[in-house]
Design a protein around this motif. Structure first.
Motif, PDB file in Angstrom:
ATOM      1  N   LYS A  57       7.813  12.016   0.037  1.00  0.00           N
ATOM      2  CA  LYS A  57       7.043  12.120   1.279  1.00  0.00           C
ATOM      3  C   LYS A  57       6.435  13.511   1.428  1.00  0.00           C
ATOM      4  CE  LYS A  57       8.467  10.105   5.033  1.00  0.00           C
ATOM      5  NZ  LYS A  57       9.288   9.670   6.191  1.00  0.00           N
ATOM      6  N   ASP A  58       7.235  14.541   1.121  1.00  0.00           N
ATOM      7  CA  ASP A  58       6.744  15.913   1.244  1.00  0.00           C
ATOM      8  C   ASP A  58       5.630  16.189   0.243  1.00  0.00           C
ATOM      9  OD1 ASP A  58       8.581  16.314   3.232  1.00  0.00           O
ATOM     10  OD2 ASP A  58       9.999  17.443   1.993  1.00  0.00           O
ATOM     11  N   ARG A  59       5.793  15.658  -0.962  1.00  0.00           N
ATOM     12  CA  ARG A  59       4.777  15.881  -1.990  1.00  0.00           C
ATOM     13  C   ARG A  59       3.456  15.235  -1.592  1.00  0.00           C
ATOM     14  NH1 ARG A  59       5.225  14.810  -8.535  1.00  0.00           N
ATOM     15  NH2 ARG A  59       3.028  15.170  -8.989  1.00  0.00           N
ATOM     16  N   LEU A  60       3.509  13.998  -1.116  1.00  0.00           N
ATOM     17  CA  LEU A  60       2.297  13.295  -0.706  1.00  0.00           C
ATOM     18  C   LEU A  60       1.653  13.973   0.497  1.00  0.00           C
ATOM     19  CD1 LEU A  60       3.404   9.571  -1.147  1.00  0.00           C
ATOM     20  CD2 LEU A  60       1.749  10.833  -2.525  1.00  0.00           C
ATOM     21  N   ALA A  61       2.484  14.427   1.432  1.00  0.00           N
ATOM     22  CA  ALA A  61       1.967  15.108   2.621  1.00  0.00           C
ATOM     23  C   ALA A  61       1.252  16.399   2.240  1.00  0.00           C
ATOM     24  CB  ALA A  61       3.095  15.399   3.594  1.00  0.00           C
TER      25      ALA A  61
ATOM     26  N   LEU B  45       0.864  -1.170   0.000  1.00  0.00           N
ATOM     27  CA  LEU B  45       0.000   0.000   0.000  1.00  0.00           C
ATOM     28  C   LEU B  45       0.904   1.224   0.000  1.00  0.00           C
ATOM     29  CD1 LEU B  45      -2.817   1.297   0.284  1.00  0.00           C
ATOM     30  CD2 LEU B  45      -2.585   1.070   2.757  1.00  0.00           C
ATOM     31  N   ILE B  46       0.777   2.060  -1.002  1.00  0.00           N
ATOM     32  CA  ILE B  46       1.660   3.216  -1.138  1.00  0.00           C
ATOM     33  C   ILE B  46       1.275   4.333  -0.179  1.00  0.00           C
ATOM     34  CG2 ILE B  46       2.389   5.066  -2.699  1.00  0.00           C
ATOM     35  CD1 ILE B  46       2.152   3.125  -5.001  1.00  0.00           C
ATOM     36  N   ALA B  47       0.018   4.766  -0.271  1.00  0.00           N
ATOM     37  CA  ALA B  47      -0.408   5.912   0.530  1.00  0.00           C
ATOM     38  C   ALA B  47      -1.915   5.878   0.751  1.00  0.00           C
ATOM     39  CB  ALA B  47      -0.007   7.211  -0.166  1.00  0.00           C
ATOM     40  N   ALA B  48      -2.347   6.561   1.802  1.00  0.00           N
ATOM     41  CA  ALA B  48      -3.767   6.687   2.110  1.00  0.00           C
ATOM     42  C   ALA B  48      -4.062   8.143   2.445  1.00  0.00           C
ATOM     43  CB  ALA B  48      -4.144   5.786   3.277  1.00  0.00           C
ATOM     44  N   ALA B  49      -5.263   8.582   2.096  1.00  0.00           N
ATOM     45  CA  ALA B  49      -5.635   9.977   2.345  1.00  0.00           C
ATOM     46  C   ALA B  49      -7.126  10.066   2.615  1.00  0.00           C
ATOM     47  CB  ALA B  49      -5.279  10.845   1.140  1.00  0.00           C
ATOM     48  N   PRO B  50      -7.537  11.013   3.449  1.00  0.00           N
ATOM     49  CA  PRO B  50      -8.972  11.180   3.696  1.00  0.00           C
ATOM     50  C   PRO B  50      -9.657  11.866   2.525  1.00  0.00           C
ATOM     51  CG  PRO B  50      -7.750  12.881   4.837  1.00  0.00           C
ATOM     52  CD  PRO B  50      -6.736  11.957   4.229  1.00  0.00           C
ATOM     53  N   TYR B  51     -10.962  11.697   2.456  1.00  0.00           N
ATOM     54  CA  TYR B  51     -11.777  12.538   1.590  1.00  0.00           C
ATOM     55  C   TYR B  51     -12.228  13.724   2.425  1.00  0.00           C
ATOM     56  CZ  TYR B  51     -12.049   8.375  -1.366  1.00  0.00           C
ATOM     57  OH  TYR B  51     -11.732   7.285  -2.136  1.00  0.00           O
ATOM     58  N   LEU B  52     -12.518  14.803   1.747  1.00  0.00           N
ATOM     59  CA  LEU B  52     -12.996  16.018   2.391  1.00  0.00           C
ATOM     60  C   LEU B  52     -14.490  16.140   2.111  1.00  0.00           C
ATOM     61  CD1 LEU B  52     -11.950  18.654   3.845  1.00  0.00           C
ATOM     62  CD2 LEU B  52     -11.897  19.677   1.559  1.00  0.00           C
TER      63      LEU B  52
ATOM     64  N   ILE C  78      10.027   0.129  -4.155  1.00  0.00           N
ATOM     65  CA  ILE C  78       8.946   1.052  -3.840  1.00  0.00           C
ATOM     66  C   ILE C  78       9.139   1.660  -2.448  1.00  0.00           C
ATOM     67  CG2 ILE C  78       6.455   1.242  -3.442  1.00  0.00           C
ATOM     68  CD1 ILE C  78       6.147  -1.033  -5.544  1.00  0.00           C
ATOM     69  N   ILE C  79       9.550   0.842  -1.489  1.00  0.00           N
ATOM     70  CA  ILE C  79       9.797   1.362  -0.143  1.00  0.00           C
ATOM     71  C   ILE C  79      10.891   2.420  -0.180  1.00  0.00           C
ATOM     72  CG2 ILE C  79      10.589   0.773   2.182  1.00  0.00           C
ATOM     73  CD1 ILE C  79       7.745  -0.165   1.450  1.00  0.00           C
ATOM     74  N   LYS C  80      11.912   2.199  -0.981  1.00  0.00           N
ATOM     75  CA  LYS C  80      12.991   3.184  -1.113  1.00  0.00           C
ATOM     76  C   LYS C  80      12.444   4.500  -1.666  1.00  0.00           C
ATOM     77  CE  LYS C  80      17.577   3.834  -3.183  1.00  0.00           C
ATOM     78  NZ  LYS C  80      18.644   3.210  -4.016  1.00  0.00           N
ATOM     79  N   VAL C  81      11.533   4.398  -2.639  1.00  0.00           N
ATOM     80  CA  VAL C  81      10.917   5.594  -3.220  1.00  0.00           C
ATOM     81  C   VAL C  81      10.112   6.341  -2.159  1.00  0.00           C
ATOM     82  CG1 VAL C  81       9.151   6.398  -4.842  1.00  0.00           C
ATOM     83  CG2 VAL C  81      10.835   4.703  -5.578  1.00  0.00           C
ATOM     84  N   LEU C  82       9.337   5.601  -1.366  1.00  0.00           N
ATOM     85  CA  LEU C  82       8.476   6.226  -0.364  1.00  0.00           C
ATOM     86  C   LEU C  82       9.262   6.866   0.772  1.00  0.00           C
ATOM     87  CD1 LEU C  82       5.588   3.598  -0.130  1.00  0.00           C
ATOM     88  CD2 LEU C  82       5.680   5.707  -1.477  1.00  0.00           C
ATOM     89  N   GLN C  83      10.495   6.449   0.947  1.00  0.00           N
ATOM     90  CA  GLN C  83      11.338   7.046   1.979  1.00  0.00           C
ATOM     91  C   GLN C  83      12.058   8.294   1.477  1.00  0.00           C
ATOM     92  OE1 GLN C  83      13.781   3.686   3.010  1.00  0.00           O
ATOM     93  NE2 GLN C  83      12.321   2.891   4.514  1.00  0.00           N
ATOM     94  N   ASN C  84      11.933   8.559   0.181  1.00  0.00           N
ATOM     95  CA  ASN C  84      12.559   9.754  -0.392  1.00  0.00           C
ATOM     96  C   ASN C  84      11.864  11.006   0.159  1.00  0.00           C
ATOM     97  OD1 ASN C  84      12.708  12.001  -2.497  1.00  0.00           O
ATOM     98  ND2 ASN C  84      14.228  10.573  -3.290  1.00  0.00           N
TER      99      ASN C  84
ATOM    100  N   GLU D   8      -0.879  10.167   3.489  1.00  0.00           N
ATOM    101  CA  GLU D   8       0.065   9.615   4.450  1.00  0.00           C
ATOM    102  C   GLU D   8       0.764   8.422   3.819  1.00  0.00           C
ATOM    103  OE1 GLU D   8       0.100   7.405   8.833  1.00  0.00           O
ATOM    104  OE2 GLU D   8      -1.685   8.490   8.156  1.00  0.00           O
ATOM    105  N   VAL D   9       2.082   8.439   3.786  1.00  0.00           N
ATOM    106  CA  VAL D   9       2.844   7.338   3.215  1.00  0.00           C
ATOM    107  C   VAL D   9       2.683   6.098   4.094  1.00  0.00           C
ATOM    108  CG1 VAL D   9       5.182   6.494   2.756  1.00  0.00           C
ATOM    109  CG2 VAL D   9       4.525   8.803   2.053  1.00  0.00           C
ATOM    110  N   VAL D  10       2.492   4.933   3.455  1.00  0.00           N
ATOM    111  CA  VAL D  10       2.319   3.690   4.207  1.00  0.00           C
ATOM    112  C   VAL D  10       3.502   2.760   3.972  1.00  0.00           C
ATOM    113  CG1 VAL D  10       0.823   1.711   4.677  1.00  0.00           C
ATOM    114  CG2 VAL D  10      -0.183   3.937   4.094  1.00  0.00           C
ATOM    115  N   GLY D  11       3.554   2.099   2.830  1.00  0.00           N
ATOM    116  CA  GLY D  11       4.671   1.197   2.535  1.00  0.00           C
ATOM    117  C   GLY D  11       4.708  -0.023   3.428  1.00  0.00           C
ATOM    118  N   ASN D  12       3.610  -0.779   3.494  1.00  0.00           N
ATOM    119  CA  ASN D  12       3.580  -1.981   4.335  1.00  0.00           C
ATOM    120  C   ASN D  12       4.038  -3.215   3.558  1.00  0.00           C
ATOM    121  OD1 ASN D  12       1.384  -2.244   2.671  1.00  0.00           O
ATOM    122  ND2 ASN D  12      -0.151  -2.260   4.286  1.00  0.00           N
ATOM    123  N   SER D  13       3.965  -4.376   4.181  1.00  0.00           N
ATOM    124  CA  SER D  13       4.427  -5.619   3.551  1.00  0.00           C
ATOM    125  C   SER D  13       3.361  -6.181   2.617  1.00  0.00           C
ATOM    126  CB  SER D  13       4.751  -6.660   4.622  1.00  0.00           C
ATOM    127  OG  SER D  13       3.549  -7.119   5.234  1.00  0.00           O
TER     128      SER D  13
END
Length: 333
Positions: A292-296, A130-137, A282-288, A301-306
């Protein structure tokens, strides 16, 4: 040397010569098999049209993942039928690690939304992360006399079936999230599906519809400009991008926790070592920090789980949306 001996020698040599093409092919196959993965470009299928949030995220990840994998990662848009066209392409691709699929909430929703799919959601594809999760407004037009979720629900109960909400289409994440909210609060609000979240948002700002669960990236700037009124976010926690906006869970429906999510899956049967290599990249990318700043900034929210953790999430989501679809009777058009 006798003629008979010479003849036998020629026969033996002829047999060896006849084996040379096979020996050559065998050696070449061995060399090919020994090539480290990846040895050619990887494609990332996006089952939606270019320009949307999913496509934007895919292209941002693809650029960095190309660097991490040492091979080009090429984004390929295969839109149609709520994402099922592109998903089917990925499901039927060779399970060799050279095809990835970007999925969103629709992946789990479609498993029940469609009476028949050309692929098996759980059997034909396997999770990577899972790359990222975000709320709806939850946003309303400023003319609506509701300044909080409590006021909105009170208005909906006072005027059952008279309020309406827009979404980018039936079966999309925002649509199903609002339907889940309606079930949890016992309210009646009419759904108006559009062909895309963009046209829906335009009509919301024009006052043609009254509310919409929107992507944070596009909804938040409009709310801060006064063109919309933001009432709540749909996840259990407030968004770091807009901490001043309360959650549905803390205002009207405890435990409510929904939002948009994006992840990566590959065809079932992809070698474990290739899945592991993709996951590592992908995890390496998400730690960049830039990623991270762009997604935030977009409210994600960056996830990067197994793979195992993401697989569990997918199965749970399929079961959850199946219950919602059964209770509401929603079906694909």
């Amino acid at each position: 040397m006798s003629d008979e001996t010479i003849c036998k020698r020629h026969q033996v040599q002829g047999r060896y010569l006849s084996l040379l093409p096979f020996l050559f092919s065998f050696c070449c196959a061995g060399v090919a098999a020994a090539q480290p993965y990846p040895s050619k470009p990887i494609r990332l299928i996006v089952p939606l049209a270019p320009g949307g949030p999913s496509d934007t995220l895919a292209r941002a990840v693809a650029v960095r993942l190309s660097e991490a994998m040492g091979q080009s990662v090429i984004v390929e848009n295969r839109a149609g039928a709520g994402g099922t066209v592109g998903t089917d392409v990925a499901a039927k691709s060779p399970p060799d690690g050279y095809t990835m699929l970007l999925i969103s909430n629709s992946f789990a929703i479609n498993a029940s939304l469609y009476s028949k799919l050309a692929y098996d959601t759980l059997k034909d594809l396997q999770a990577v992360t899972l790359i990222a999760a975000a709320p709806y407004l939850i946003a309303v037009h400023p003319s609506l006399p509701a300044r909080s979720m409590k006021e909105l629900l009170a208005l909906a109960r006072a005027r059952p079936g008279q309020l309406n909400y827009a979404s980018g289409g039936s079966g999309t994440g925002p649509h199903m999230t609002l339907e889940l909210l309606k079930l949890g609060t016992g309210t009646s609000i009419v759904h108006i599906p559009y062909k895309g979240a963009g046209p829906a948002l335009i009509d919301l700002m024009a006052g043609h519809v009254e509310l919409q669960p929107v992507n944070m990236l596009v909804g938040l700037p409009q709310a801060r400009a006064g063109k919309l009124r933001a009432l709540a976010v749909t996840t259990a926690k407030r968004s770091a991008a807009a901490p001043e906006i309360p959650t549905i869970a803390e205002t009207v429906l405890p435990g409510f926790d929904e939002g948009g999510q994006h992840g990566i899956v590959v065809p079932a049967g992809t070698p474990r070592e290739n899945v592991a290599r993709l996951h590592q990249g992908i995890i390496k990318v998400l730690q960049n920090p830039d990623v991270k700043d762009r997604l935030a900034a977009e409210g994600s929210e960056v996830v990067g789980n197994s793979p195992e953790q993401f697989g569990s999430i997918i199965r749970a989501d399929i079961e959850k949306w199946a219950r919602v679809i059964q209770r509401t009777g929603i079906r694909a058009n």
